[in-house]
Design a protein around this motif. Structure first.
Motif: not given
Length: 465
Positions: A293-314
Motif C-alpha cells: 500500500l505504501a508503495s502504491v501511494i508513493v508511486g502515485m506521486f513518483t510515477l503518476g504525477r511525475a509523468a504529468g497524470f491528473t487526478k482523473e488519469r490516476l
C-alpha cells in the motif's frame, strides 16, 4: 491481512469431513486432480470452473457429505482471497502505474544506454528482474517483449541471446518471489514467514536467473536461430507522454515493498521480542499489506504525477488495473478452496503419515508434486496452489527457514517444462515467431533449468541453514 487473522479465519477442523482410509483418500486426490487436468486440457474449461468442479469431485470420491465439501471449498476460497486478494490487487495497481507512466521504459532505456556488446544479456536479466517484481508474468511479457525485439533488431543481436535472459528474469520472479500470486498463496497455505521467504527467494533467484538466463542463452542461440519478427514491434505507450519519471525514483518505488518486508524479517531475527516497540513498528510497516500500500501511494506521486497524470488519469489507471486481475483472483480463490478440501478430507494428513515411512525429503516431495501438476495442467499457479495444499501438513514441525524453503521448493517445481498446455508457451512462440519445436528447445528447456537449479539450491540451503 496479518497471518494471525488468516489463521483465525481458516482454522482447520479438528476432525476430517470423511472417515475414508488412506487408499480411498489417495484415489480421491488423484481423481480430483485428474478432473481438473481433464477439464483444463481436454475440454478447455476455465481454471476457476475446473478447480471448483474438481474440489467437489474430490469430496465425492472421498465419501464426504456434499454440504460439508461445499463448506470446505467456500471457506478455503474466502480465506485465500482474504489473505492474498488485496495484495494481488495492490500489485496490479503498482504494475499499471509502472507501465502507463513510462517508468518501465525509463528503467529499460537507462540500463540499455549503459550496456552493450557482451553485457547486453546481463542488462536484459536485470531489467526483467526489476520490472518483474511487481508485474504478473503475462503483463511483463507484453511490456518487455517489444523492448527485446527492438534491442535485437537495432543492435544486431541474436533474438535468443537477448530474449531468453529477459524471459528467465520474469519467470523466476513469477515462481519464487512474492507478491506474485503463486508464492503468496503457498506462503499462506503452509503458514510461512513472508519476509524470510522473500529473503531466501532472492538468494535462490539470483544464481538461478544467471544460469537459466545469460549462460543458457548462449546455447539457445545456437539451437534456435530465428529472425526478429518486425510485425511484433509496436510503438511504446510512453512515447506519447511529454515526460517520464526519473530512473532513481522509479527503482526506489519498485523496491520499497521489498525493502520494508526484508527489514521486518531482519528486525524479527535481531530483536526477537514482540513486546519491543521497534519490532512492533516493523511488524506493521513490513507487513505485506502496508508495504505494498505504501508503495502504491508513493508511486502515485513518483510515477503518476511525475509523468504529468491528473487526478482523473490516476483514478482511471487504478480502475483499469483491477479489471484484468478478476480471473486471477477467481483462480487463486478456487485453488484455495481446492486446497482446503484436500486438507479437510484428510488427504494432507494422509500424505504426512505415509511420508514418515518414505525416504524422500519433504522438500523433494513438494517439488515433485508441483512438477506433476504443472506438467498436467500447464499452470504454474494451479500447480503451486494444489501442491501447497497437499504438503501443508509437512510444515507443522518445520523451522521458520525450512517452512520458507518448502514454499520455494513448490514454486521451483511449478515452473518445470512449460509445454503446449501452458498459455505462456504460446505467448512466447507467437511473439518470437518460432515453431513449436523451437519454442520447446528454448523456452521449455529454460523453464526446466530454472526449476531444477532452483530446486537444487533450495535443497542446498536446507543443509546449511
Amino acid at each position: 491481512m496479518t497471518r494471525l487473522s488468516v489463521e483465525m479465519l481458516a482454522a482447520d477442523p479438528v476432525e476430517p469431513i470423511t472417515s475414508a482410509g488412506h487408499a480411498q483418500l489417495g484415489i480421491a486426490a488423484l481423481a480430483g486432480i485428474a478432473v481438473i487436468v481433464l477439464l483444463i486440457t481436454r475440454f478447455k474449461v476455465h481454471a476457476f470452473l475446473a478447480l471448483t468442479i474438481g474440489s467437489l469431485a474430490l469430496g465425492a470420491f472421498a465419501g464426504a457429505p456434499l454440504d460439508k465439501a461445499i463448506v470446505s471449498f467456500t471457506t478455503g476460497l474466502g480465506t485465500t482471497v482474504a489473505g492474498v486478494g488485496v495484495l494481488i490487487a495492490l500489485g496490479a495497481i503498482l504494475g499499471k502505474l509502472l507501465a502507463d507512466s513510462g517508468g518501465a521504459d525509463q528503467i529499460v532505456d537507462t540500463i540499455l544506454a549503459k550496456a552493450g556488446g557482451r553485457a547486453m544479456p546481463w542488462a536484459m536479466v536485470l531489467i526483467a528482474s526489476v520490472i518483474g517484481l511487481p508485474l504478473f508474468f503475462e503483463v511483463g511479457i507484453v511490456l518487455l517483449i517489444p523492448v527485446v525485439l527492438m534491442v535485437a533488431k537495432r543492435g544486431g543481436y541474436s533474438l535468443m541471446r537477448i530474449g531468453v535472459p529477459a524471459l528467465a528474469g520474469l519467470s523466476v520472479m513469477h515462481g519464487l518471489i512474492p507478491p506474485h500470486p503463486g508464492p503468496l498463496v503457498a506462503v499462506d497455505a503452509v503458514k510461512a514467514d513472508l519476509g524470510v521467504t522473500l529473503a531466501l527467494g532472492l538468494l535462490v533467484a539470483v544464481p538461478t536467473v544467471i544460469i537459466a538466463g545469460p549462460l543458457f542463452s548462449k546455447y539457445a542461440a545456437r539451437w534456435v536461430d530465428v529472425p526478429v519478427p518486425e510485425r511484433m514491434i509496436p510503438a511504446r505507450a510512453s512515447e506519447e507522454l511529454e515526460k517520464r519519471p526519473g530512473f532513481g525514483a522509479t527503482v526506489a518505488t519498485m523496491l520499497l515493498p521489498v525493502v520494508l518486508m526484508l527489514a521486518k524479517a531482519l528486525v524479527d531475527i535481531v530483536v526477537d521480542d514482540p513486546e519491543q516497540m521497534v519490532q512492533r513498528v516493523f511488524d506493521v510497516v513490513g507487513s505485506p499489506l502496508i508495504a505494498l500500500l505504501a508503495s502504491v501511494i508513493v508511486g502515485m506521486f513518483t510515477l503518476g504525477r511525475a509523468a504529468g497524470f491528473t487526478k482523473e488519469r490516476l483514478s482511471s489507471t487504478v480502475e483499469t488495473s483491477l479489471a484484468p486481475i478478476a480471473g486471477i483472483l477467481l483462480i487463486v480463490g478456487a485453488g484455495g478452496g481446492f486446497k482446503q478440501t484436500l486438507i479437510d478430507s484428510g488427504v494432507g494428513q494422509m500424505i504426512l503419515e505415509i511420508s514418515e515411512d518414505w525416504s524422500i525429503p519433504a522438500l523433494v516431495l513438494a517439488w515433485l508434486i508441483a512438477v506433476c501438476i504443472r506438467l498436467a495442467t500447464g499452470s504454474a499457479t494451479v500447480a503451486t496452489i494444489s501442491a501447497a495444499g497437499l504438503v501443508a501438513p509437512l510444515a507443522a514441525d518445520m523451522s521458520t527457514t525450512h517452512t520458507a524453503l518448502l514454499v520455494l521448493a513448490i514454486g521451483a517445481g511449478s515452473l518445470f517444462f512449460s509445454h503446449v498446455n501452458d498459455a505462456g508457451f504460446w505467448m512466447v512462440k507467437e511473439y518470437f515467431g518460432m515453431t513449436v519445436g523451437q519454442t520447446i528447445k528454448s523456452w521449455s528447456v529454460m523453464e526446466t533449468i530454472i526449476s531444477v537449479v532452483a530446486g537444487a539450491l533450495v535443497l542446498l540451503l536446507s543443509l546449511v541453514i
